[in-house]
Design a protein around this motif. Structure first.
Motif, mmCIF file in Angstrom:
data_model
loop_
_atom_site.group_PDB
_atom_site.id
_atom_site.type_symbol
_atom_site.label_atom_id
_atom_site.label_comp_id
_atom_site.label_asym_id
_atom_site.label_seq_id
_atom_site.Cartn_x
_atom_site.Cartn_y
_atom_site.Cartn_z
ATOM 1 N N HIS A 581 45.209 -20.470 -1.703
ATOM 2 C CA HIS A 581 44.998 -19.043 -1.969
ATOM 3 C C HIS A 581 43.722 -18.956 -2.791
ATOM 4 C CE1 HIS A 581 46.900 -14.926 -3.192
ATOM 5 N NE2 HIS A 581 45.677 -14.823 -2.731
ATOM 6 N N ALA A 582 42.619 -18.606 -2.135
ATOM 7 C CA ALA A 582 41.317 -18.645 -2.782
ATOM 8 C C ALA A 582 41.205 -17.582 -3.874
ATOM 9 C CB ALA A 582 40.211 -18.433 -1.751
ATOM 10 N N VAL A 583 40.530 -17.956 -4.946
ATOM 11 C CA VAL A 583 40.293 -16.998 -6.027
ATOM 12 C C VAL A 583 39.401 -15.864 -5.534
ATOM 13 C CG1 VAL A 583 39.294 -16.711 -8.331
ATOM 14 C CG2 VAL A 583 40.557 -18.810 -7.752
ATOM 15 N N ARG A 584 38.381 -16.234 -4.762
ATOM 16 C CA ARG A 584 37.504 -15.250 -4.135
ATOM 17 C C ARG A 584 37.221 -15.704 -2.712
ATOM 18 N NH1 ARG A 584 35.551 -15.479 -9.333
ATOM 19 N NH2 ARG A 584 34.176 -17.227 -8.816
ATOM 20 N N PRO A 585 36.945 -14.770 -1.805
ATOM 21 C CA PRO A 585 36.630 -15.180 -0.431
ATOM 22 C C PRO A 585 35.409 -16.087 -0.411
ATOM 23 C CG PRO A 585 37.051 -12.822 -0.552
ATOM 24 C CD PRO A 585 36.972 -13.308 -1.963
ATOM 25 N N SER A 586 35.428 -17.053 0.498
ATOM 26 C CA SER A 586 34.293 -17.960 0.612
ATOM 27 C C SER A 586 33.309 -17.443 1.652
ATOM 28 C CB SER A 586 34.783 -19.354 1.001
ATOM 29 O OG SER A 586 35.464 -19.310 2.244
ATOM 30 N N ARG A 587 32.112 -18.032 1.654
ATOM 31 C CA ARG A 587 31.094 -17.707 2.651
ATOM 32 C C ARG A 587 30.931 -18.906 3.570
ATOM 33 N NH1 ARG A 587 26.409 -15.491 -1.293
ATOM 34 N NH2 ARG A 587 27.318 -17.121 -2.613
ATOM 35 N N SER A 588 30.815 -18.626 4.856
ATOM 36 C CA SER A 588 30.768 -19.716 5.837
ATOM 37 C C SER A 588 29.612 -19.501 6.798
ATOM 38 C CB SER A 588 32.082 -19.788 6.628
ATOM 39 O OG SER A 588 33.171 -20.001 5.776
ATOM 40 N N ALA A 589 29.125 -20.618 7.344
ATOM 41 C CA ALA A 589 28.092 -20.590 8.377
ATOM 42 C C ALA A 589 28.209 -21.879 9.175
ATOM 43 C CB ALA A 589 26.696 -20.460 7.765
ATOM 44 N N SER A 590 27.728 -21.858 10.399
ATOM 45 C CA SER A 590 27.803 -23.049 11.244
ATOM 46 C C SER A 590 26.573 -23.137 12.132
ATOM 47 C CB SER A 590 29.068 -23.026 12.109
ATOM 48 O OG SER A 590 29.036 -21.944 13.020
ATOM 49 N N MET A 591 26.322 -24.332 12.626
ATOM 50 C CA MET A 591 25.170 -24.565 13.495
ATOM 51 C C MET A 591 25.552 -25.570 14.567
ATOM 52 S SD MET A 591 21.462 -26.268 12.553
ATOM 53 C CE MET A 591 20.272 -26.633 13.850
ATOM 54 N N ALA A 592 25.239 -25.252 15.818
ATOM 55 C CA ALA A 592 25.422 -26.212 16.906
ATOM 56 C C ALA A 592 24.258 -27.193 16.893
ATOM 57 C CB ALA A 592 25.488 -25.482 18.244
ATOM 58 N N VAL A 593 24.586 -28.471 16.979
ATOM 59 C CA VAL A 593 23.569 -29.525 16.880
ATOM 60 C C VAL A 593 23.437 -30.204 18.236
ATOM 61 C CG1 VAL A 593 22.837 -31.605 15.684
ATOM 62 C CG2 VAL A 593 24.215 -29.882 14.482
ATOM 63 N N PRO A 594 22.306 -30.042 18.918
ATOM 64 C CA PRO A 594 22.136 -30.701 20.219
ATOM 65 C C PRO A 594 21.940 -32.205 20.047
ATOM 66 C CG PRO A 594 20.095 -29.638 19.568
ATOM 67 C CD PRO A 594 21.127 -29.250 18.533
ATOM 68 N N ALA A 595 22.255 -32.955 21.086
ATOM 69 C CA ALA A 595 22.110 -34.412 21.052
ATOM 70 C C ALA A 595 20.659 -34.780 21.325
ATOM 71 C CB ALA A 595 23.040 -35.053 22.074
ATOM 72 N N GLU A 596 19.793 -34.458 20.359
ATOM 73 C CA GLU A 596 18.368 -34.706 20.492
ATOM 74 C C GLU A 596 17.854 -35.393 19.231
ATOM 75 O OE1 GLU A 596 16.604 -30.926 21.068
ATOM 76 O OE2 GLU A 596 17.573 -30.551 23.023
ATOM 77 N N PRO A 597 16.787 -36.177 19.339
ATOM 78 C CA PRO A 597 16.260 -36.887 18.166
ATOM 79 C C PRO A 597 15.829 -35.970 17.032
ATOM 80 C CG PRO A 597 15.354 -37.808 20.196
ATOM 81 C CD PRO A 597 16.082 -36.560 20.578
ATOM 82 N N THR A 598 15.416 -34.734 17.348
ATOM 83 C CA THR A 598 14.937 -33.818 16.312
ATOM 84 C C THR A 598 16.077 -33.068 15.630
ATOM 85 O OG1 THR A 598 14.645 -32.051 17.946
ATOM 86 C CG2 THR A 598 12.757 -33.488 17.526
ATOM 87 N N ALA A 599 17.314 -33.270 16.071
ATOM 88 C CA ALA A 599 18.436 -32.481 15.549
ATOM 89 C C ALA A 599 18.627 -32.627 14.039
ATOM 90 C CB ALA A 599 19.714 -32.836 16.297
ATOM 91 N N PRO A 600 18.637 -33.858 13.471
ATOM 92 C CA PRO A 600 18.834 -33.962 12.014
ATOM 93 C C PRO A 600 17.805 -33.177 11.210
ATOM 94 C CG PRO A 600 19.148 -36.097 13.044
ATOM 95 C CD PRO A 600 18.598 -35.187 14.105
ATOM 96 N N SER A 601 16.547 -33.171 11.671
ATOM 97 C CA SER A 601 15.509 -32.406 10.965
ATOM 98 C C SER A 601 15.817 -30.917 11.019
ATOM 99 C CB SER A 601 14.143 -32.699 11.590
ATOM 100 O OG SER A 601 13.148 -31.886 11.007
ATOM 101 N N ARG A 602 16.243 -30.412 12.166
ATOM 102 C CA ARG A 602 16.575 -28.995 12.305
ATOM 103 C C ARG A 602 17.761 -28.623 11.418
ATOM 104 N NH1 ARG A 602 16.880 -28.639 18.735
ATOM 105 N NH2 ARG A 602 17.656 -26.531 18.274
#
Length: 715
Positions: A581-602
């Motif tokens: 039971h959270a004291v205050r609502p949390s904030r969330s975000a997500s990102m789809a990560v493609p299987a590409e070499p540049t993904a970790p940098s993005r």
């Protein structure tokens, strides 16, 4: 057996493919593989512990004289090579205690005491030159025989010593390699997956032969996959436990490993450039001598190669030793392929019956975890669920249907589906469990058995009322972690009248308790707290202490804490569900990560911008971005598929998870050692985060970490 060894329990794991043989009893068998196992202390093969079965398979398949001395009485099970070694004592020695078979020499120095010491102390032993008159009981004078013998303790799936593996040779060959072969066989007996077999085989090839390059490859449908080790690689103790990094090879590749695997014929190059047509790098280009031996298995095609950077004549004894090692590796690979197939099917069935996603609510944060038991090769009956009711309240449930087979999983699916249907109609916990009781009784009558053992706890969480209403049918009491006014957390078990398990005429009673902001509810199966040879109260006490001492009340972190709270292995499945039971609502975000070499940098750029916008302290941002980059690289490296990064920020902590959709199975602590920096990953996550863990999911694995947010000045 005394001390920690303990008497070998009745085996329970299935053992398809174990040699049963139609032969006579031990006293009359002419062929070791024809032994009537049911007449020995090992019992019928279908009841063997998986580790016992693995060792017996290794012994009977090996061309090198081998024997397993099993149990308290050191019962003899051996192969044809060992039968030739002991002469007229065979076939009467099969299935009999070693002390009886070798009664005339057992008490001589270097005889029985050596074997008993290896068994009692669990320590390997190498006897370089032993003079043992094994044929003393025969008529007429005999010459003493010279032996080189290796003894290695054999352990079952629970880690208990259950016997001794003996490798013997009437020869003067190098004793180190003989001991290594014995240790290799013992190590292979504990492997479950092809990753395990490859890792053990590569280490053996480098250590036993002093090779510069060793590779192991198996068929992968239309192509092949291979892994290699090169002498001088910077591998620490953690790296030795890593899953190998396989690379794919075309089916028509000229690589000697592929050629040998396809033809089944061993290849030996004493001096030349055996890898000149397909070198992977400069290490391959330096190899001048190479031995390639096929894995002789009816299920898996593959090969093992051993190479040197200098010319190397392959002696007959060395070729024989390599052939024996390849034979052992082939048997282990066959078992591993079957295990992986069965394990994947069972776990897919298990996880497909669990909710793929849990509700995402502003004030109630939810997490769950399921871990299979010791075997992990069968579906079980533990289950959990969380769903929003028509009233807006949250229904939570955790239950256990006895059994570890497909039928138990099917019953679990029926119970879970029925519970949700009942709760959506009438969410009162006592009414829901009363309806489930009638269902389980009906299922028992339908199947003609009264052995349906089902326990369950169901609760309704009303966040606006700051209340939980619970009912239990024979299930362990729920645990609530509360934050007191002084800021120190505490944990308390909810006094819910459990009643009998379902199907026995359950008369439910409900219990309502406060559930205030900052509190976290924990539901768990008995596999969390029950351990063999340990009082249940000790397990409950350990769980309560671990939850109280957790760094936060975050549900994902508490699930990880709960599953590791009680030391020792459990043979039962483990399921945990936590709701905060959270004291205050949390904030969330997500990102789809493609299987590409540049993904970790993005990912790094996206996460830095998002956390900066949320005004997260710079010290937290730096550590979180670095850890996330490592985990993202790890997911792409091992799963080879797209991934998803999710961040969740509350006033107390930042939670980051990286989920892949690969099919390689559960990401383990060992696997996280293989992050992009190859060895620094685990230390980095542990140093920069306050808690971390791994969660298997239906379609892949999730690795997560938590960093606590320091209080702002003046708060």
């Amino acid at each position: 057996m005394s001390g920690t060894v303990g008497r070998v329990p009745t085996p329970s794991a299935p053992s398809s493919g174990a040699p049963t043989g139609p032969g006579a009893a031990a006293s009359g068998a002419a062929d070791p593989s024809a032994l009537r196992w049911a007449d020995t202390p090992l019992g019928a093969p279908e009841q063997w512990d998986p580790a016992v079965r693995a060792v017996v398979d290794l012994v009977l398949a090996s061309p090198v004289p081998m024997a397993l001395l099993y149990g308290d009485d050191l019962i003899l099970v051996y192969n044809e090579g060992y039968a030739e070694l002991i002469g007229a004592r065979h076939p009467g020695a099969l299935g009999r205690p070693a002390a009886e078979v070798f009664a005339d020499i057992w008490h001589e120095p270097g005889a029985g005491e050596v074997i008993e010491r290896a068994y009692r102390r669990g320590e390997p032993f190498l006897e370089r030159e032993a003079v043992l008159p094994v044929d003393r009981h025969q008529t007429g004078p005999t010459e003493p025989a010279m032996f080189t013998r290796g003894f290695s303790p054999v352990r079952d799936s629970a880690g208990r010593t259950i016997g001794v593996l003996s490798v013997a040779a009437q020869t003067t060959q190098v004793t180190r390699q003989l001991q290594s072969l014995s240790d290799f066989a013992a190590a292979l007996s504990g492997t479950l997956t092809l990753d395990d077999v490859a890792r053990v085989t590569l280490r053996y090839g480098l250590d036993a032969f002093g090779a510069d390059r060793v590779s192991f490859g198996v068929d992968e449908g239309p192509a092949w996959r291979m892994v290699r080790r090169v002498r001088g690689e910077l591998l620490d103790e953690a790296d030795e436990r890593l899953p190998p990094l396989w690379r794919r090879i075309p089916a028509d590749s000229p690589v000697p490993m592929v050629v040998t695997a396809r033809s089944g014929v061993a290849l030996f190059t004493a001096d030349g450039q055996p890898l000149r047509n397909s070198p992977a790098d400069r290490h391959d280009q330096k190899i001048r001598s190479l031995a390639a031996l096929p894995l002789r298995s009816s299920v898996v095609r593959g090969a093992v190669t051993v190479g040197y950077q200098a010319p190397h004549p392959w002696s007959p004894s060395e070729r024989a030793l390599l052939a024996a090692a390849a034979e052992l590796a082939g048997q282990a690979a066959e078992r591993a392929r079957r295990f992986e197939t069965q394990h994947g099917t069972a776990q897919l069935l298990q996880r497909s019956m669990l909710p793929e996603r849990l509700p995402d609510l502003p004030r109630l944060r939810i997490a769950a975890r399921y871990d299979p038991g010791v075997d992990g090769n069968a579906a079980g009956g533990d289950f959990y669920d969380a769903f929003v009711l028509p009233s807006g309240a949250l229904g939570v449930v955790l239950g256990d249907v006895a059994g570890h087979d497909v039928q138990a999983a099917a019953r679990m699916g029926q119970v879970r589906a029925a519970l949700r249907a009942l709760a959506l109609t009438d969410p009162r916990p006592d009414a829901v469990l009363a309806g489930l009781d009638r269902l389980v009784a009906s299922l028992g009558t339908e199947s003609g058995t009264q052995e349906l053992f089902v326990t369950v706890v169901f609760g309704v969480i009303e966040a606006d009322q700051e209340r939980i209403t619970l009912a239990s049918a024979g299930h362990p009491a729920p645990l609530i972690r509360r934050c007191r006014a002084d800021g120190e957390p505490t944990a308390e078990y909810v006094e819910v009248l459990p009643g009998p398990p379902l199907g026995l005429g359950y008369r439910p009673r409900t219990t309502a308790v406060p559930f205030r902001p900052g509190d976290t509810l924990l539901l768990y199966s008995d596999g969390v707290v029950e351990r063999r040879w340990q009082d249940l109260f000790a397990g409950l006490t350990g769980l309560r202490a671990a939850v109280t001492g957790a760094s936060s009340g975050d549900p994902r972190a508490l699930c990880a804490v709960a599953t590791a709270a009680v030391p020792g292995a459990t043979e039962d499945d483990v399921a945990v569900l936590a709701v905060e039971h959270a004291v205050r609502p949390s904030r969330s975000a997500s990102m789809a990560v493609p299987a590409e070499p540049t993904a970790p940098s993005r990912v790094r750029h996206w996460m830095t911008a998002q956390l900066t916008e949320w005004r997260v302290p710079e010290a937290v941002i730096g550590g979180a971005v670095l850890c996330t980059s490592e985990l993202t690289t790890n997911a792409l490296l091992h799963a080879g598929t797209a991934a998803r990064v999710e961040i969740d920020l509350s006033a107390e902590r930042l939670l980051v998870s990286v989920a892949d959709s690969g099919t390689r199975g559960q990401v383990t602590r060992a696997q996280t050692d293989a992050l992009s920096s190859r060895g620094r990953g685990l230390g980095l996550i542990e140093e920069l985060s306050d808690a971390w863990g791994t969660d298997p999911t239906v379609r892949g694995s999730t690795v997560w970490f938590e960093i606590l947010i320091p209080p702002s000045p003046g708060s």
